[in-house]
Design a protein around this motif. Structure first.
Motif, short mmCIF file in Angstrom:
data_model
loop_
_atom_site.label_atom_id
_atom_site.label_comp_id
_atom_site.label_asym_id
_atom_site.label_seq_id
_atom_site.Cartn_x
_atom_site.Cartn_y
_atom_site.Cartn_z
N ASP A 30 -6.85 0.59 1.78
CA ASP A 30 -6.86 1.59 0.71
C ASP A 30 -8.26 1.65 0.11
O ASP A 30 -8.73 0.69 -0.51
CB ASP A 30 -5.84 1.21 -0.37
CG ASP A 30 -5.68 2.30 -1.42
OD1 ASP A 30 -6.52 3.21 -1.45
OD2 ASP A 30 -4.71 2.23 -2.21
N ILE A 31 -8.96 2.79 0.32
CA ILE A 31 -10.35 2.92 -0.16
C ILE A 31 -10.45 3.94 -1.27
O ILE A 31 -11.51 4.53 -1.50
CB ILE A 31 -11.27 3.31 1.02
CG1 ILE A 31 -10.83 4.65 1.64
CG2 ILE A 31 -11.30 2.22 2.07
CD1 ILE A 31 -11.82 5.19 2.65
N SER A 32 -9.34 4.17 -1.99
CA SER A 32 -9.37 5.16 -3.06
C SER A 32 -10.40 4.79 -4.12
O SER A 32 -11.17 5.64 -4.60
CB SER A 32 -7.98 5.27 -3.69
OG SER A 32 -7.04 5.70 -2.72
N MET A 33 -10.43 3.50 -4.51
CA MET A 33 -11.39 3.07 -5.53
C MET A 33 -12.82 3.23 -5.02
O MET A 33 -13.72 3.64 -5.76
CB MET A 33 -11.12 1.61 -5.92
CG MET A 33 -9.78 1.39 -6.61
SD MET A 33 -9.53 -0.33 -7.09
CE MET A 33 -10.85 -0.53 -8.27
N ILE A 64 0.84 -1.21 0.00
CA ILE A 64 0.00 0.00 0.00
C ILE A 64 0.86 1.25 0.00
O ILE A 64 0.58 2.22 -0.73
CB ILE A 64 -0.94 -0.02 1.22
CG1 ILE A 64 -2.01 -1.12 1.05
CG2 ILE A 64 -1.63 1.33 1.40
CD1 ILE A 64 -2.88 -1.32 2.26
N PHE A 65 1.96 1.26 0.80
CA PHE A 65 2.80 2.45 0.89
C PHE A 65 3.93 2.45 -0.14
O PHE A 65 4.81 3.29 -0.08
CB PHE A 65 3.38 2.55 2.30
CG PHE A 65 2.43 3.11 3.31
CD1 PHE A 65 2.28 4.47 3.49
CD2 PHE A 65 1.63 2.26 4.06
CE1 PHE A 65 1.39 4.98 4.41
CE2 PHE A 65 0.73 2.76 4.97
CZ PHE A 65 0.60 4.13 5.14
N GLU A 66 3.90 1.46 -1.08
CA GLU A 66 4.86 1.41 -2.18
C GLU A 66 6.29 1.44 -1.64
O GLU A 66 7.17 2.12 -2.17
CB GLU A 66 4.63 2.57 -3.14
CG GLU A 66 3.25 2.53 -3.80
CD GLU A 66 3.02 3.69 -4.76
OE1 GLU A 66 3.74 4.70 -4.65
OE2 GLU A 66 2.13 3.58 -5.63
N LEU A 80 5.30 6.28 0.14
CA LEU A 80 6.68 6.71 0.21
C LEU A 80 7.14 7.36 -1.09
O LEU A 80 8.13 8.09 -1.12
CB LEU A 80 7.60 5.51 0.52
CG LEU A 80 7.82 5.21 2.01
CD1 LEU A 80 6.50 4.83 2.68
CD2 LEU A 80 8.83 4.09 2.20
N LYS A 81 6.39 7.11 -2.19
CA LYS A 81 6.71 7.74 -3.48
C LYS A 81 5.92 9.02 -3.70
O LYS A 81 6.00 9.61 -4.77
CB LYS A 81 6.44 6.75 -4.61
CG LYS A 81 7.34 5.51 -4.55
CD LYS A 81 7.07 4.58 -5.72
CE LYS A 81 8.01 3.37 -5.68
NZ LYS A 81 7.75 2.43 -6.81
N GLY A 82 5.11 9.42 -2.72
CA GLY A 82 4.40 10.69 -2.82
C GLY A 82 3.00 10.60 -3.39
O GLY A 82 2.30 11.62 -3.47
N ARG A 83 2.51 9.40 -3.76
CA ARG A 83 1.16 9.27 -4.31
C ARG A 83 0.14 9.36 -3.19
O ARG A 83 0.23 8.66 -2.20
CB ARG A 83 1.02 7.93 -5.04
CG ARG A 83 -0.37 7.73 -5.64
CD ARG A 83 -0.47 6.41 -6.37
NE ARG A 83 -0.21 5.29 -5.49
CZ ARG A 83 -1.14 4.74 -4.70
NH1 ARG A 83 -2.37 5.23 -4.70
NH2 ARG A 83 -0.84 3.71 -3.93
N GLU A 84 -0.85 10.23 -3.37
CA GLU A 84 -1.90 10.40 -2.37
C GLU A 84 -3.02 9.38 -2.59
O GLU A 84 -3.31 9.02 -3.73
CB GLU A 84 -2.47 11.82 -2.41
CG GLU A 84 -1.47 12.89 -2.02
CD GLU A 84 -2.11 14.26 -1.92
OE1 GLU A 84 -3.35 14.34 -2.08
OE2 GLU A 84 -1.38 15.25 -1.66
N TYR A 100 0.79 11.39 6.50
CA TYR A 100 -0.48 12.11 6.54
C TYR A 100 -0.42 13.34 5.64
O TYR A 100 0.54 14.13 5.71
CB TYR A 100 -0.81 12.55 7.97
CG TYR A 100 -1.41 11.47 8.82
CD1 TYR A 100 -2.78 11.35 8.96
CD2 TYR A 100 -0.60 10.54 9.47
CE1 TYR A 100 -3.34 10.36 9.75
CE2 TYR A 100 -1.14 9.54 10.24
CZ TYR A 100 -2.51 9.45 10.38
OH TYR A 100 -3.05 8.46 11.15
N CYS A 101 -1.44 13.51 4.81
CA CYS A 101 -1.54 14.71 4.00
C CYS A 101 -1.93 15.91 4.88
O CYS A 101 -1.59 17.05 4.57
CB CYS A 101 -2.57 14.51 2.88
SG CYS A 101 -2.11 13.21 1.71
N ASP A 102 -2.68 15.65 5.93
CA ASP A 102 -3.12 16.70 6.85
C ASP A 102 -2.82 16.22 8.27
O ASP A 102 -3.42 15.26 8.76
CB ASP A 102 -4.62 16.97 6.67
CG ASP A 102 -5.09 18.14 7.52
OD1 ASP A 102 -4.28 18.69 8.28
OD2 ASP A 102 -6.29 18.48 7.41
#
Length: 852
Positions: free
Chosen positions: A598-601, A522-524, A569-573, A540-542
């Protein structure tokens, strides 16, 4: 002259010699008497102390085994597996594992597992020498004090209940069954308390051991509780006084006085007190102090050996009589030396007998030990073994005595063991052997088994003797291996989960302590090691979301499904659902165990669904507008079209009534046609409006009596056409679940058609009923009328579709379309079967799910 002198001298010397000898004899015999009395008393006291110590060791050994059993069952792998799965197969395996344990340990009346609410889930009973699984009478014991007290304990702790009699339904069980309950709390793999294990120990076994020890001594061995009531007493009538109302006064202090009882209770743990009422040797036993991690609910026992004054006096009375006889004999026949020698021979034999009795007691204790005991000399030669050693190693006693201890050691360890034994002989000390190493014993057949060994040296006149206490730990090793396999399966399961599993600290950095492979993906991250060095705070983005999340966990103890925005770790949100529970380690430090998904989808799908809902709402508003326009159109048709039609019909009827003689037959025919067309147009408008209302009507389902409804419809048809004779058959008890108003429309149209199309039948008949087809209830309306060609069945339910001449069978052609619309609105189906001049049957079904 010589005789008197000789006689006087003889008398003088005799008196000089005899008197001092008599005095010396008196002194010697008196000293001897006191020595013998003191020796007899000392032997008696030593024997009683030994009996007390043997009894205490028996109790301690029994408690150790029972506490170990309770802890073993509380951590049993089958129990943990069932707690994790809760399936019936795991529960059955647990019950059979407990049953197998009960068969190996037949000293338990019951072995039970209770859940965290105090309800029995598994119970093994022992009755008539057999253990069995109890299935029928599992009880709710949530109100039992020992259940509540056990559930309050920490992990690896054991609660020992008071030693009392078993009570069934408020009545003491007969014959009496002394019982001690050993219970331990059960914790799941997640550290949560899941219930408790309860073992009902058959207390009479412990009491029988004490009776056996008592039989080998002069005194009586008693066991009392802290209140002074006998658990094992002089006779059955004095025992368990606190359990019987009529024995409440039968207590030790009432029988022997408050002074003796207070001296015992306030004295040291092990003591001996001689009183005019007898010799009292005692040991105070506290199960909680004797065993680690044990809560005994303030249970205290006192083990007392009592020797009455008559027995003490009897032990010295015989010596006193012997000394009197010896004194008389030595005085007259110069048998002082012989008597003394004979007396010491008897005393020596008595002492030897006492030593042999002591050795027998020692041998009995040795043989009853649950562990193997081997005593070797400093050369490693076996001098003594017990029966447990014979049983475990498969050798007879004769095959072991005189041979070296290496006979019991696997061949690969024998050479090294000789060196270890020699070093130990140089510095003997009580300690476990091979601490931290895997030790094995070798049986006679060559097989090996894991063991634990404790060494204890003893210096004797014959040299150094080393006592080895050997314990077979095969079962424990098997349990440890099973536990290891369970842990491996658990780690495999965690690593194969599609969601991230983690453990981290809620500190400033939030460093990960443990992660599974899904977290790495998940965190690449390139590896788990890289992710473990990564600070979760940076993901965390925030940071405000992180602070809120940590605050909720610290306040509530857990958080489930908190949605946050993270970056790899690669910067993808990406969006993540975080769950965590707060825990503490042994030092009191706080850490979080949690799951990350990961609930992006899913968030993207929710966004699309939201957009679709917005479009649907707009479309719904458009449909509402169209429906309002249709309702306005229907109103216009109903109102605006009916007015000219009524005018046409009215004026045509006026012309026919008032000016008929001004028209010829052809003109009157034209007026009649005008009237018929206007009336037909009105009927079409009515039917179209009915069809429209059916489409818009909301269904209100209820139970509908179709039998009654069919009778009402046919009664009206009969009243409108009383000249007709029709055979009517309506099945009783026809019940449907639907909208009563709409189903009345169905029956009106179907029965109206049947009535109309049987007008030319010679013996008209109409039947209404139901039948079962394919597991469904099918309703039907059957007639023997004109029928129709099934080739045109597809046009039957269309609006304005007619299969017969309107002049012969009038109608608008909308009725069956309305019927079909009603049936479909109920989620059902309708169809017809017919043949020309052979009648027609209409079948329809309603939605069974709605009916249910």
């Amino acid at each position: 002259m010589k005789t008197p002198k000789w006689g006087y001298q003889f008398l003088q010397y005799f008196l000089r010699l005899w008197l001092p000898l008599v005095l010396l004899l008196v002194v010697v015999l008196w000293i001897l008497f006191r020595t013998q009395a003191d020796a007899a008393l000392a032997i008696l006291q030593a024997n009683e102390r030994q009996s007390i110590q043997m009894g205490k060791r028996s109790i301690d050994a029994a408690l150790s085994v029972l506490v170990g059993d309770a802890l073993y069952l509380a951590e049993h792998s089958s129990l943990q597996h069932w707690l994790d799965t809760h399936d019936s197969e795991a529960k059955s395996r647990l019950a059979h594992d407990f049953l197998a344990f009960a068969k190996r340990r037949p000293h338990y009346d019951q072995i039970r597992f209770l859940d965290e609410h105090g309800y029995e889930r598994v119970r093994i009973n022992f009755h008539d020498g057999h253990s069995f699984i109890e299935l029928a009478s599992l009880q709710d014991l949530s109100e039992s004090p020992y259940v509540r007290n056990t559930l309050a304990l920490d992990e690896k702790a054991v609660l020992i209940s008071p030693f009392d009699l078993n009570i069934e339904q408020g009545v003491i069980e007969e014959p009496i069954s002394p019982t001690i309950r050993f219970s331990a709390p059960v914790f799941g793999d997640d550290g949560q308390k899941r219930g408790l294990v309860v073992l009902n120990y058959q207390g009479y076994r412990l009491l029988n051991r004490l009776r056996a020890i008592s039989e080998q001594s002069l005194g009586s061995l008693w066991l009392l509780n802290a209140a002074g009531y006998w658990l094992l007493g002089p006779d059955p009538g004095t025992e368990w006084g606190f359990m019987y109302q009529d024995r409440q006064a039968v207590r030790f202090e009432r029988e022997f006085g408050e002074e003796i009882w207070s001296a015992i209770m306030q004295g040291p743990q092990l003591g001996q007190w001689e009183h005019e009422k007898g010799l009292f040797t005692y040991s105070k036993i506290s199960p909680a102090e004797a065993q680690n991690n044990v809560n005994a609910e303030e249970e205290r026992w006192v083990l007392i050996s009592y020797v009455p004054p008559s027995v003490i006096a009897a032990s010295t009375a015989e010596n006193e009589r012997n000394l009197v006889i010896a004194f008389i004999g030595l005085t007259f026949v110069l048998a002082l030396v012989s008597g003394i020698i004979a007396y010491y021979i008897v005393r020596r034999r008595q002492a030897e007998a006492a030593v042999r009795a002591s050795e027998i007691r020692f041998r009995g204790l040795l043989e009853s030990a649950p562990d193997g005991i081997v005593i070797v000399d400093q050369r490693g030669v076996i001098t003594l073994v017990n029966s447990q050693t014979e049983q475990w190693f498969g050798y007879t006693r004769d095959e072991l005595l005189g041979n070296h201890i290496e006979q019991l050691i696997p061949e690969r360890f024998r050479s090294g063991h000789v060196k270890v034994r020699d070093r130990y002989a140089g510095k003997p000390a009580t300690r476990p052997m091979g601490a931290g190493l895997e030790l094995f014993g070798r049986r006679k057949d060559g097989s090996e088994f894991p063991v634990e060994i404790s060494l204890s040296p003893l210096q004797t006149d014959q040299g150094l003797l080393v006592t080895s206490i050997i314990r077979d730990i095969t079962s424990r090793k098997q349990a440890e291996e099973m536990q290891r396999q369970v842990e491996m399966r658990y780690h495999g399961l965690v690593n194969n989960l599609p969601v991230g599993v983690y453990r981290n600290k809620p500190d400033e950095k939030g460093q990960f302590l443990e992660v599974n492979q899904a977290m790495v993906d998940i965190f690449e991250a390139e590896s788990a090691e890289q992710l473990l060095t990564h600070h979760f705070r940076e993901s965390y983005c925030d940071l405000a979301e992180r602070n809120r999340f940590i605050g909720k966990v610290l306040h509530d103890g857990y958080v489930k499904g908190e949605e946050v925005r993270l970056k790899t770790l690669k910067g993808r949100e990406f969006y993540a659902a975080l769950s965590a529970v707060m825990k503490k380690n042994e030092s009191g430090g706080i850490y979080f165990d949690g799951i990350l998904e990961d609930i992006s989808m899913r968030k993207e799908s929710e966004h699309k669904i939201q957009q679709l809902n917005e479009r649907l709402q707009a479309r719904s508003k458009e449909l509402e507008t169209i429906n309002r326009e249709l309702e306005a159109f229907s109103y216009s048709v109903s109102h605006d079209l009916r007015a000219p039609l009524r005018a046409m019909d009215g004026f045509s009827r006026t012309l026919l009534d008032e000016y008929a003689d001004h028209f010829d037959e052809k003109g009157r025919d034209r007026l009649r046609r005008i009237r018929a067309a206007a009336q037909r147009m009105g009927a079409l408008i009515d039917d179209l409006l009915k069809l429209s209302r059916v489409s818009r009507t909301e269904i209100k389902r209820e139970e509908v009596d179709l039998t009654q409804m069919a009778n009402e419809v046919l009664q009206i048809l009969q009243q409108d056409d009383p000249a007709r004779t029709v055979c009517i058959q309506i099945q009783s008890g026809l019940m449907a679940y639907g909208d009563a108003r709409l189903l009345r429309v169905v029956m009106d149209n179907l029965l109206g058609n049947a009535w109309k199309f049987t007008a030319h039948a010679q013996a008209a008949s109409i039947e209404v009923g139901e039948e079962l087809k394919g597991g469904q209830i099918v309703y039907f309306v059957r007639d023997n009328g004109i029928g129709f060609d099934m080739a045109y069945a597809d046009k039957l339910f269309g609006a304005f579709q007619r299969l017969h001449d309107a002049a012969e069978f009038p109608g608008t052609g909308i009725g069956l379309a309305t019927v079909q619309r009603v049936i479909h609105k109920h989620g059902g189906q309708i169809w017809a079967e017919s043949a020309v001049n052979q009648g027609t049957t209409f079948y329809f079904i309603l939605d069974e799910k709605e009916s249910a």
